[in-house]
Design an enzyme around this catalytic site. Structure first.
Site, PDB file in Angstrom:
ATOM      1  CG  HIS A 179      -1.772  -1.204   1.370  1.00  0.00           C
ATOM      2  ND1 HIS A 179      -2.834  -1.492   0.531  1.00  0.00           N
ATOM      3  CD2 HIS A 179      -1.734  -2.218   2.273  1.00  0.00           C
ATOM      4  CE1 HIS A 179      -3.409  -2.616   0.919  1.00  0.00           C
ATOM      5  NE2 HIS A 179      -2.772  -3.084   1.965  1.00  0.00           N
TER       6      HIS A 179
HETATM    7  O1  RIB Z   1      -4.986   0.385   4.530  1.00  0.00           O
HETATM    8  C1  RIB Z   1      -3.583   0.350   4.443  1.00  0.00           C
HETATM    9  C2  RIB Z   1      -2.985   1.541   5.107  1.00  0.00           C
HETATM   10  O2  RIB Z   1      -3.310   1.544   6.497  1.00  0.00           O
HETATM   11  C3  RIB Z   1      -1.442   1.522   5.067  1.00  0.00           C
HETATM   12  O3  RIB Z   1      -0.970   2.842   5.096  1.00  0.00           O
HETATM   13  C4  RIB Z   1      -1.084   0.813   6.333  1.00  0.00           C
HETATM   14  O4  RIB Z   1       0.225   1.147   6.796  1.00  0.00           O
HETATM   15  C5  RIB Z   1      -2.123   1.367   7.273  1.00  0.00           C
HETATM   16  O5  RIB Z   1      -1.656   2.638   7.733  1.00  0.00           O
END
Ligand code: RIB
Ligand code: CA
Length: 308
Positions: A238
């Site tokens: 992500h």
């Molecule tokens: O949904 C994924 C996000 O939420 C990423 O940034 C992970 O590190 C959490 O912060």
């Protein structure tokens, strides 16, 4: 690539994928990282800050690390120990940091850098948007000085905390709504693209085989990805997706549309509302990133990690 490097602040909640994102960001020649700011998110602020300090030592940077909000603007904190472990780094054994966090709060660091960079500062937001919302609320002239915010958060469809909300937006929907309404140019790397931006187990093994401490840490924080339910093909990266978008958006496909955030709902808390295509009745406020050339994404990650 234009010769001029992009001055950025990385706002994050390390966090496993934040750690991978930081490792990559500091190898991106396009980025001039001016500060790291930390926020309560995957784990509490003291832990996200401690982790940022430890990861910075592995990277070998002495960039300043400014802690920010220890809770969302108005709601109770929500953490994700089931994904990142109680300590936020799956208990990976990293030495204690030699340096301390900056005395400057995140929102002060953001404002100071925005003034210093004369309208060229960009923010890469990898956690809940609380720090940015506070910075905007405290400084009426800040929005006009931020060139762009690249946000890892939200989703045109689906969610990973509820069926309709992604974690970063779910944790602090009010902050996210403030940022969406700020008028700052926004690029949203939501689950629509980040669940396509994955590395396979074999690709992670290739990175570990580089043999550096940085490659080992990258592999350790990505190989145990437990989001298989959302991405059976591999480990969704992500936060690295947002960093690579900020550095070189040619790997990605995006389109302009209107996006808002649900703050009143109970089961719809934190939903990023857009249908991408028919928002003619509303003025587009985001570049929504929807796709990635995964092979090039993986190749770029390997190239960057080989730079340590
Ligand atoms: O949904 C994924 C996000 O939420 C990423 O940034 C992970 O590190 C959490 O912060
Ligand atoms: Ca994060």
């Amino acid at each position: 690539m234009s010769e001029k490097r992009i001055p950025v602040i990385i706002d994050c909640d390390p966090g496993c994928d934040d750690t991978a994102a930081l490792l990559l960001a500091f190898r991106c020649p396009e980025l001039d990282i001016r500060a790291i700011t930390t926020v309560s998110g995957n784990v509490s602020l003291d832990k996200t800050t401690y982790n940022a300090l430890r990861v910075a030592e592995v990277i070998g940077t002495d960039v300043r690390i400014s802690p920010g909000a220890d809770r969302p603007l108005i709601r109770e904190a929500v953490y994700a120990p089931h994904v990142h472990g109680e300590d936020g780094l799956l208990g990976i054994d990293l030495p204690a940091p030699g340096k301390k966090a900056s005395f400057y709060k995140a929102w002060d660091a953001i404002y100071e850098e925005a003034v210093a960079q004369k309208g060229q500062l960009e923010i890469i937001a990898l956690g809940p948007l609380t720090n940015i919302a506070i910075a905007l609320a405290a400084n009426h002239d800040l929005a006009g000085m931020i060139k762009r915010i690249v946000i890892m958060g939200g989703a045109a469809q689906g969610g990973n905390v509820t069926p309709c909300a992604e974690f970063n937006i779910y944790v602090d929907p009010e902050a996210a709504s403030m940022v969406m309404k700020s008028g700052i140019p926004l690029c949203v790397c939501g689950l629509d693209v980040t669940l396509k931006a994955y590395l396979t187990a074999a690709e992670i093994r290739e990175i570990r085989a580089l043999g550096t401490p940085q490659a080992e840490l990258f592999a350790a924080v990505t190989e145990n990805n437990c989001e298989k339910v959302f991405c059976p093909a591999g480990a969704p990266l992500h936060d690295p997706a947002a960093v690579l978008f900020a550095a070189d958006d040619s790997l990605f496909t995006a389109q302009r549309c209107w996006m808002g955030v649900e703050t009143q709902g109970t089961i719809t808390r934190g939903k990023t509302v857009t249908d991408c295509w028919s928002d003619a009745q509303k003025e587009a406020n985001v570049e929504l990133v929807l796709d990635v050339d995964r092979e090039r994404f993986a190749a770029r990650i390997k190239e960057l990690m080989a730079g340590y």
